[in-house]
Write a protein that holds these residues in place. Structure first.
Motif, short mmCIF file in Angstrom:
data_model
loop_
_atom_site.label_atom_id
_atom_site.label_comp_id
_atom_site.label_asym_id
_atom_site.label_seq_id
_atom_site.Cartn_x
_atom_site.Cartn_y
_atom_site.Cartn_z
N ARG A 1 0.86 -1.18 0.00
CA ARG A 1 0.00 0.00 0.00
C ARG A 1 0.89 1.23 0.00
O ARG A 1 2.09 1.17 0.30
CB ARG A 1 -0.92 -0.02 1.22
CG ARG A 1 -1.91 -1.19 1.14
CD ARG A 1 -2.78 -1.27 2.34
NE ARG A 1 -3.77 -0.19 2.29
CZ ARG A 1 -4.77 -0.05 3.14
NH1 ARG A 1 -4.92 -0.92 4.12
NH2 ARG A 1 -5.61 0.95 3.03
N PHE A 2 0.30 2.38 -0.33
CA PHE A 2 1.04 3.63 -0.45
C PHE A 2 1.84 3.91 0.82
O PHE A 2 3.05 4.19 0.76
CB PHE A 2 0.08 4.79 -0.75
CG PHE A 2 0.76 6.10 -0.94
CD1 PHE A 2 1.16 6.50 -2.20
CD2 PHE A 2 1.00 6.94 0.14
CE1 PHE A 2 1.80 7.73 -2.39
CE2 PHE A 2 1.64 8.17 -0.04
CZ PHE A 2 2.03 8.55 -1.31
N ASN A 3 1.18 3.84 1.98
CA ASN A 3 1.88 4.17 3.23
C ASN A 3 2.97 3.18 3.58
O ASN A 3 3.97 3.54 4.21
CB ASN A 3 0.88 4.30 4.39
CG ASN A 3 0.12 5.61 4.32
OD1 ASN A 3 0.64 6.61 3.81
ND2 ASN A 3 -1.10 5.62 4.82
N GLU A 4 2.83 1.94 3.15
CA GLU A 4 3.88 0.94 3.37
C GLU A 4 5.12 1.28 2.55
O GLU A 4 6.25 1.15 3.03
CB GLU A 4 3.38 -0.45 3.03
CG GLU A 4 2.29 -0.96 3.96
CD GLU A 4 1.65 -2.25 3.49
OE1 GLU A 4 1.33 -3.09 4.35
OE2 GLU A 4 1.45 -2.43 2.26
N ILE A 5 4.90 1.72 1.32
CA ILE A 5 6.04 2.16 0.49
C ILE A 5 6.68 3.38 1.12
O ILE A 5 7.91 3.47 1.24
CB ILE A 5 5.60 2.46 -0.96
CG1 ILE A 5 5.00 1.22 -1.62
CG2 ILE A 5 6.78 2.99 -1.78
CD1 ILE A 5 4.32 1.49 -2.95
N HIS A 6 5.85 4.31 1.58
CA HIS A 6 6.36 5.55 2.18
C HIS A 6 7.16 5.26 3.44
O HIS A 6 8.19 5.89 3.69
CB HIS A 6 5.20 6.51 2.48
CG HIS A 6 5.67 7.86 2.87
ND1 HIS A 6 5.59 8.31 4.17
CD2 HIS A 6 6.25 8.86 2.15
CE1 HIS A 6 6.09 9.54 4.24
NE2 HIS A 6 6.49 9.89 3.02
N GLN B 1 5.45 12.45 0.44
CA GLN B 1 4.24 11.79 -0.07
C GLN B 1 3.92 12.25 -1.48
O GLN B 1 3.52 11.46 -2.33
CB GLN B 1 3.06 12.05 0.87
CG GLN B 1 3.16 11.28 2.16
CD GLN B 1 1.91 11.38 3.00
OE1 GLN B 1 1.01 12.15 2.71
NE2 GLN B 1 1.84 10.57 4.05
N LYS B 2 4.10 13.54 -1.74
CA LYS B 2 3.82 14.07 -3.07
C LYS B 2 4.74 13.44 -4.12
O LYS B 2 4.30 13.03 -5.20
CB LYS B 2 3.95 15.59 -3.10
CG LYS B 2 3.65 16.17 -4.46
CD LYS B 2 3.74 17.66 -4.49
CE LYS B 2 3.42 18.14 -5.90
NZ LYS B 2 3.46 19.56 -6.05
N MET B 3 6.04 13.36 -3.78
CA MET B 3 6.99 12.80 -4.75
C MET B 3 6.73 11.32 -4.97
O MET B 3 6.85 10.81 -6.09
CB MET B 3 8.42 13.04 -4.25
CG MET B 3 9.47 12.85 -5.30
SD MET B 3 9.30 14.07 -6.59
CE MET B 3 9.24 13.04 -8.02
N LEU B 4 6.35 10.61 -3.92
CA LEU B 4 6.01 9.19 -4.06
C LEU B 4 4.79 9.02 -4.96
O LEU B 4 4.77 8.15 -5.84
CB LEU B 4 5.76 8.55 -2.70
CG LEU B 4 5.38 7.07 -2.72
CD1 LEU B 4 6.42 6.22 -3.45
CD2 LEU B 4 5.16 6.56 -1.31
#
Length: 157
Positions: free
Chosen positions: A76-81, A89-92
C-alpha cells in the motif's frame, strides 16, 4: 538498398591525405547521409528508446520504488512511504503515477471505505529488474573509483 555496382555511383570517394603507406579515403556523400540519419535518429527524445526510458526511470526515486516493490511484493502507499522514509508523499505519488503510466507498476483500488489502494510490479516491471540489478552491481563495483575521479576533477579545475 544498394545493389552491386551502384555503391560507387551513389557515394563519391575523396583522398583526404597522402602518405607513403595508404591514402585516407573518405566517402563524403556517405558521411553526409549517415550524419543526417543519426541526427534524425537521436535528435527527438520520443524516438530514442534509450533516452526515453532513462529519462523516465533515471529520476531520484523510480529505481528505488521498483526495487522495494520487488523485495516486498504488493504494498500500500503508506507501506512504500514507510520503507522509503526520505521521500515526500507528493513525490512518491508522482513517481508511482509515472511508473503506472509506463506500465511498470499496477495500481489496484478496492471499493471499500476507507479506500484501499495497492501497488505491485507488472510483468514489464519485472522484466526490467535484471537490468536494474546489473546497474546496481556495476554502481557498487565502480562507485569508489567514480568518487575518486570526481574529487580529482574538482581539484584539477
Amino acid at each position: 538498398m544498394v545493389t552491386k555496382g551502384t555503391y560507387k555511383k551513389q557515394f563519391k570517394q575523396e583522398v583526404t591525405s597522402k602518405s607513403t603507406t595508404y591514402p585516407q579515403v573518405s566517402n563524403t556523400n556517405f558521411q553526409a547521409v549517415m550524419e543526417e540519419k543519426n541526427k534524425n535518429k537521436f535528435s527527438n527524445v520520443e524516438d530514442c528508446p534509450i533516452r526515453n526510458i532513462i529519462d523516465r526511470i533515471g529520476d531520484k526515486w523510480s529505481v528505488l520504488v521498483l526495487l522495494v516493490l520487488e523485495e516486498k511484493g504488493t504494498l500500500r502507499f503508506n507501506e512504500i512511504h514507510k520503507t522509503i522514509e526520505s521521500i515526500s508523499q507528493k513525490m512518491l505519488a508522482v513517481t508511482l503515477k509515472t511508473l503506472e503510466a509506463d506500465g511498470l507498476v499496477k495500481r489496484t483500488v478496492y471499493p471499500q471505505i476507507p479506500p484501499k489502494v495497492e501497488y505491485e510490479l507488472t510483468e514489464r516491471g519485472n522484466s526490467l529488474l535484471p537490468h536494474l540489478h546489473g546497474l546496481v552491481t556495476w554502481a557498487k563495483g565502480n562507485m569508489e573509483a567514480i568518487q575518486v575521479s570526481r574529487h580529482e576533477f574538482v581539484v584539477n579545475q
